[in-house]
Scaffold this active site. Structure first.
Site, mmCIF file in Angstrom:
data_model
loop_
_atom_site.group_PDB
_atom_site.id
_atom_site.type_symbol
_atom_site.label_atom_id
_atom_site.label_comp_id
_atom_site.label_asym_id
_atom_site.label_seq_id
_atom_site.Cartn_x
_atom_site.Cartn_y
_atom_site.Cartn_z
ATOM 1 N N LYS A 36 -10.111 48.716 -49.042
ATOM 2 C CA LYS A 36 -8.661 48.704 -49.462
ATOM 3 C C LYS A 36 -7.591 48.069 -48.404
ATOM 4 O O LYS A 36 -8.323 48.516 -47.241
ATOM 5 C CB LYS A 36 -8.394 49.633 -50.253
ATOM 6 C CG LYS A 36 -8.272 50.929 -49.265
ATOM 7 C CD LYS A 36 -8.155 52.326 -50.074
ATOM 8 C CE LYS A 36 -8.338 53.488 -49.336
ATOM 9 N NZ LYS A 36 -8.172 54.575 -49.801
ATOM 10 N N TYR A 267 18.209 44.270 -28.331
ATOM 11 C CA TYR A 267 19.330 44.663 -29.103
ATOM 12 C C TYR A 267 19.694 46.235 -28.845
ATOM 13 O O TYR A 267 18.881 47.226 -28.565
ATOM 14 C CB TYR A 267 18.616 44.695 -30.522
ATOM 15 C CG TYR A 267 18.424 43.321 -31.056
ATOM 16 C CD1 TYR A 267 19.396 42.475 -30.971
ATOM 17 C CD2 TYR A 267 17.459 43.189 -32.026
ATOM 18 C CE1 TYR A 267 19.191 41.094 -31.763
ATOM 19 C CE2 TYR A 267 17.296 41.650 -32.552
ATOM 20 C CZ TYR A 267 17.945 41.053 -32.508
ATOM 21 O OH TYR A 267 17.738 39.652 -33.124
HETATM 22 C C1 PLP Z 1 -9.283 55.595 -49.060
HETATM 23 C C2 PLP Z 1 -10.338 56.254 -49.898
HETATM 24 C C3 PLP Z 1 -11.589 56.623 -49.255
HETATM 25 C C4 PLP Z 1 -11.797 56.149 -47.777
HETATM 26 O O1 PLP Z 1 -11.328 57.196 -47.107
HETATM 27 P P1 PLP Z 1 -11.497 57.218 -45.270
HETATM 28 O O2 PLP Z 1 -10.895 58.663 -45.251
HETATM 29 O O3 PLP Z 1 -10.914 56.202 -44.803
HETATM 30 O O4 PLP Z 1 -13.097 57.180 -45.303
HETATM 31 C C5 PLP Z 1 -12.594 56.944 -50.274
HETATM 32 N N1 PLP Z 1 -12.180 57.127 -51.340
HETATM 33 C C6 PLP Z 1 -11.206 57.060 -52.108
HETATM 34 C C7 PLP Z 1 -10.674 57.439 -53.308
HETATM 35 C C8 PLP Z 1 -10.015 56.815 -51.319
HETATM 36 O O5 PLP Z 1 -8.764 56.365 -51.633
#
Ligand code: PLP
Length: 374
Positions: A36, A267
């Site tokens: 993601k 800036y």
């Molecule tokens: C983002 C997420 C993960 C991965 O988590 P990490 O800490 O990056 O390994 C796993 N399960 C869900 C539901 C998530 O939202």
């Protein structure tokens, strides 16, 4: 590099991290690679191309991420964030396995499946003491009764997510979550879904809870795959794994010049040169994901040595003090994140400077920057 900047993803680091983390997983456990957020900023398609065939499935948050992923892979994908019911048909068409957490989803799922002649695959999320998406344990019985009336929906797994491992070394809440989820999982099996898988752990759960219980069939690996640790405590405890940060973010000096003493930089006139000083202009800024809080605070690597950011970070550029790299010339490479020579700028270091976590530092590197896999 032909452009202004690029993000380099190390395929060998991703593969190394995956194989190191596998050594912690229960034998036979499957791995879902969490990609993601543009693969935590690394580049979704680049990371998927490296890991395709090496993991059981991928995990994204929404349909737009899935659509992007489909340009390079036909692998199994769990879409575990919110998908509006109007898009279920599109989701199934793209081969999504959706998160199921609301009774309202059931008729829409069934209709989408019927329209496409496909059995919708879902992962049932239980809100086991997290307080986010998921069916509340107290409502699970009624939910399952309803689900029984939709036999065309295929429940592949049931899952939950940990709330408090990164921020503490006390596993009390996590273990209470395991108990609450296990009870729900038992009820799900009893209700007739006895062959389905279960999963709870992300990287931090793998490093902690999975080491003391081994009930789960799948691990959802995010941060660790990218070579970062979920917390400082886990970084110390699992330093022996030698996870390797997979991202390097590089740019080049647009201009190098001497500024006279008492000359303002950028800036707001927040920096005045204390003496005559060589300054380099880096053509990256907060629009590219280089946080404005790194103004007068961050450091980059030029010729392998640290050069401090001077003045404000603007939308598209910032200045660095090149006193430590006196031979630097326009066009020379600058490392904003990652290694150069013997040194390395880490996401943890930038996170500490701006008051956030490593996850946010890499995920905010602009998806518009070109990615290169090495
Ligand atoms: C983002 C997420 C993960 C991965 O988590 P990490 O800490 O990056 O390994 C796993 N399960 C869900 C539901 C998530 O939202």
């Amino acid at each position: 590099m032909t452009g202004v900047a690029e993000v380099r993803v190390s395929a060998s680091s991703l593969e190394h991290n995956l194989s190191q983390l596998r050594t912690l997983a229960p034998s036979g456990a499957q791995i879902a690679a969490v990609v993601k957020g543009n693969a935590y900023g690394h580049g979704l398609t680049e990371v998927v191309e490296v890991l395709d065939g090496k993991v059981h499935c991928f995990q994204v948050d929404d349909l737009d991420e899935l659509r992007a992923l489909r340009r390079v892979s036909s692998a199994r994908v769990m879409v575990l964030g919110y998908v509006p019911v109007e898009r279920f048909r599109e989701a199934l068409d793209l081969g999504a396995e959706l998160a199921l957490f609301d009774i309202e989803q059931l008729p829409a799922l069934e209709a989408a499946g019927a329209a496409l002649g496909k059995r919708p695959k879902v992962h049932l999320e239980v809100d086991s003491l997290l307080g986010r998406l998921g069916v509340m344990p107290g409502e699970l019985g009624a939910f399952l009764e309803c689900l029984k009336r939709h036999p065309d929906i295929e429940v592949v797994t049931a899952y939950a997510h940990f709330a408090n491992i990164e921020d503490t070394t006390d596993l009390g809440h996590a273990l209470a979550q395991v108990d609450a989820f296990s009870e729900c999982f038992g009820a799900i099996r009893q209700a007739g879904w006895d062959g389905i898988g279960r999963h709870m752990s992300a990287t931090s759960g793998l490093m902690t809870v999975e080491q003391v219980t081994s009930a789960n069939d799948l691990i959802r690996l995010g941060i660790g795959l990218y070579g970062m640790y979920p917390s400082a405590a886990l970084a110390r405890r699992f330093a022996y794994l030698g996870l390797r940060p997979a991202m390097a973010w590089v740019s080049r000096l647009a201009q190098v010049k001497m500024l006279p003493a008492k000359h303002p930089v950028g800036y707001g006139l927040t920096y005045l040169t204390p003496f005559e000083m060589p300054v380099g202009i880096v053509p990256q800024g907060y629009s590219d994901g280089y946080d404005r809080h790194l103004s007068n605070s961050g450091e980059v690597l030029v010729h392998g040595v640290r050069c401090p950011v001077v003045g404000r970070v603007a939308m598209n550029m910032f200045a660095v003090d090149l006193s430590a790299a006196p031979n630097a010339r326009a066009g020379d490479e600058v490392a904003l994140l990652g290694a150069q020579g013997e040194d390395r700028i880490t996401a943890e270091e930038l996170a500490a400077r701006i008051g956030t976590i490593n996850y946010e530092v890499t995920v905010r590197v602009s998806p518009l920057l070109p990615r290169a896999t090495r």
